[in-house]
Enzyme design. Structure first.
Site, short mmCIF file in Angstrom:
data_model
loop_
_atom_site.label_atom_id
_atom_site.label_comp_id
_atom_site.label_asym_id
_atom_site.label_seq_id
_atom_site.Cartn_x
_atom_site.Cartn_y
_atom_site.Cartn_z
N HIS A 63 0.86 -1.19 0.00
CA HIS A 63 0.00 0.00 0.00
C HIS A 63 0.89 1.24 0.00
O HIS A 63 2.13 1.13 -0.01
CB HIS A 63 -0.96 0.00 1.19
CG HIS A 63 -0.30 0.07 2.53
ND1 HIS A 63 0.49 -0.94 3.04
CD2 HIS A 63 -0.34 1.03 3.49
CE1 HIS A 63 0.90 -0.61 4.25
NE2 HIS A 63 0.43 0.59 4.54
N HIS A 65 1.18 3.94 2.23
CA HIS A 65 1.61 4.69 3.39
C HIS A 65 3.14 4.81 3.32
O HIS A 65 3.82 3.89 2.85
CB HIS A 65 1.19 4.00 4.69
CG HIS A 65 -0.23 4.29 5.08
ND1 HIS A 65 -1.01 3.42 5.79
CD2 HIS A 65 -1.01 5.40 4.85
CE1 HIS A 65 -2.21 3.95 5.99
NE2 HIS A 65 -2.24 5.14 5.42
N ASP A 67 5.79 4.63 5.18
CA ASP A 67 6.78 3.69 5.71
C ASP A 67 6.88 2.41 4.87
O ASP A 67 7.75 1.57 5.12
CB ASP A 67 6.48 3.34 7.17
CG ASP A 67 5.06 2.83 7.39
OD1 ASP A 67 4.14 3.34 6.75
OD2 ASP A 67 4.87 1.93 8.24
N HIS A 68 6.02 2.29 3.86
CA HIS A 68 6.05 1.13 2.98
C HIS A 68 6.47 1.47 1.55
O HIS A 68 6.56 0.56 0.72
CB HIS A 68 4.68 0.45 2.96
CG HIS A 68 4.28 -0.11 4.28
ND1 HIS A 68 4.42 -1.45 4.61
CD2 HIS A 68 3.76 0.49 5.38
CE1 HIS A 68 3.99 -1.64 5.86
NE2 HIS A 68 3.60 -0.47 6.33
N HIS A 141 -7.46 -2.47 5.67
CA HIS A 141 -6.67 -1.35 6.16
C HIS A 141 -7.40 -0.06 5.77
O HIS A 141 -8.23 -0.09 4.84
CB HIS A 141 -5.26 -1.40 5.55
CG HIS A 141 -4.24 -0.59 6.28
ND1 HIS A 141 -4.03 -0.68 7.63
CD2 HIS A 141 -3.35 0.34 5.83
CE1 HIS A 141 -3.06 0.14 7.98
NE2 HIS A 141 -2.64 0.78 6.92
N ASP A 208 0.16 -4.21 6.94
CA ASP A 208 -0.90 -3.47 7.61
C ASP A 208 -2.32 -3.95 7.30
O ASP A 208 -2.85 -3.72 6.21
CB ASP A 208 -0.78 -2.00 7.24
CG ASP A 208 0.58 -1.41 7.60
OD1 ASP A 208 1.51 -2.20 7.81
OD2 ASP A 208 0.69 -0.18 7.68
N HIS A 266 7.60 -5.07 11.74
CA HIS A 266 6.77 -3.85 11.69
C HIS A 266 6.35 -3.43 13.11
O HIS A 266 5.18 -3.27 13.41
CB HIS A 266 5.54 -4.09 10.80
CG HIS A 266 4.82 -2.82 10.40
ND1 HIS A 266 3.84 -2.26 11.15
CD2 HIS A 266 4.96 -2.04 9.30
CE1 HIS A 266 3.37 -1.17 10.56
NE2 HIS A 266 4.05 -1.02 9.42
#
Length: 304
Positions: A63, A65, A67-68, A141, A208, A266
């Site tokens: 996805h 976000h 941090d990914h 999510h 997530d 994570h």
């Protein structure tokens, strides 16, 4: 070094810490290199891990976000800087096409790498090859997110004792493998007569998400399951609110899905260490648990 192993490039969640970079996981699977969720700093983590950009053949984002995915610009530009010759295929939720375009062209550079985009629009296979089948499933999510599952087809392996029993040696073994049978002059030997089943290996990557049916479908019979364990039980309400799993939930998934090796990762920056994550997962899962650390190398377990 195993030809099937996970190189951990980052294990933090939203905020990196002094000891944990943001996400990043490179699965080296024979000749393929699947880079999952490269967060900020992934390019440098690859350098520290001793992994060249040329090992990447596929880029898989769960996805968008930060941090990914905020490591995507550096990785993409490094592919061109290093003049990587082979195509690199990128998979990501289709609703994030615009975000991927921004990340891919985040700054000025001379693009030479062959980066091919394959947006994921639904559940099912997204790639097939000698490695097996790469599948994706939608997760639960607050933004569109997918998990990935890599499945190697079952095969067969030669059993030396059975070959010897039929007097088959040398180059004719290759003929038997190609044709499926071999006439020895006195009788016909079929491939099934001298081989045994060789179960294919399975890998699952789940980030997530809240608990949902897709989590179990992705993890089923995985030899290696990489799964988020962002929160502890004491913060289960926060996990549900923000669309994450707890370590206990990750342990329950591994137990119910017959997972062989469970990799927890994570971790929220709110926890000073991840020892309690292992303990809470172990309350439900009695198998092999690895608490991921940056730059660790985790082997895919030998075949069943």
């Amino acid at each position: 070094m195993s030809n099937r192993e996970l190189v951990v490039l980052g294990t933090a969640s939203q905020v990196p810490t002094r000891h944990r970079n943001q996400n990043g996981y490179l699965l080296m699977w024979d000749d393929e290199g699947f880079l999952f969720d490269p967060g900020e700093g992934t390019q440098r983590q690859m350098l520290l891990a001793g992994v060249a950009s040329s090992r990447i053949t596929r880029l898989c984002l769960t996805h968008f976000h930060g941090d990914h995915c905020l490591g995507v610009p550096g990785v993409v530009q490094r592919l061109s800087l290093d003049d990587v010759k082979h195509p690199v295929r990128a998979y990501f939720p289709e609703s994030g096409r615009e975000f991927f375009a921004r990340l891919r062209h985040a700054s000025v550079f001379h693009e030479r790498a062959d980066l091919l985009e394959f947006p994921v629009s639904g559940d099912g296979p997204v790639a097939e090859g000698s490695f097996g089948v790469l599948q994706a499933r939608g997760l639960d999510h607050p933004v569109d997110a997918v998990g990935y599952r890599l499945v190697e087809p079952d095969g067969r392996r030669f059993v030396p004792e059975l070959l010897a029993r039929h007097g088959i040696t040398g180059p004719v073994v290759g003929m038997l493998q190609r044709n499926g049978f071999l006439d020895t002059g006195t009788h016909r030997v079929r491939l099934a007569d001298v081989t045994a089943p060789k179960p294919g290996q399975k890998f699952a990557f789940i980030m997530d998400t809240r608990m949902c049916d897709a989590v179990f479908a992705l993890a089923e019979d995985a030899d290696l399951l990489v799964i988020e364990a962002t929160f502890l039980d004491e913060d289960a309400e926060l996990a549900a609110q923000y669309g994450h799993l707890t370590a206990s939930q990750a342990g329950r998934v591994a137990a119910q899905c017959n997972v062989r090796r469970l990799v927890l990762t994570h971790f929220s920056q709110r926890y000073p260490d991840a020892a309690r994550h292992r303990d809470e997962a172990a309350e439900h899962y009695g198998g092999d648990i690895v608490v991921a650390e940056d730059l660790a190398r985790i082997a895919v377990p030998p075949r069943r």
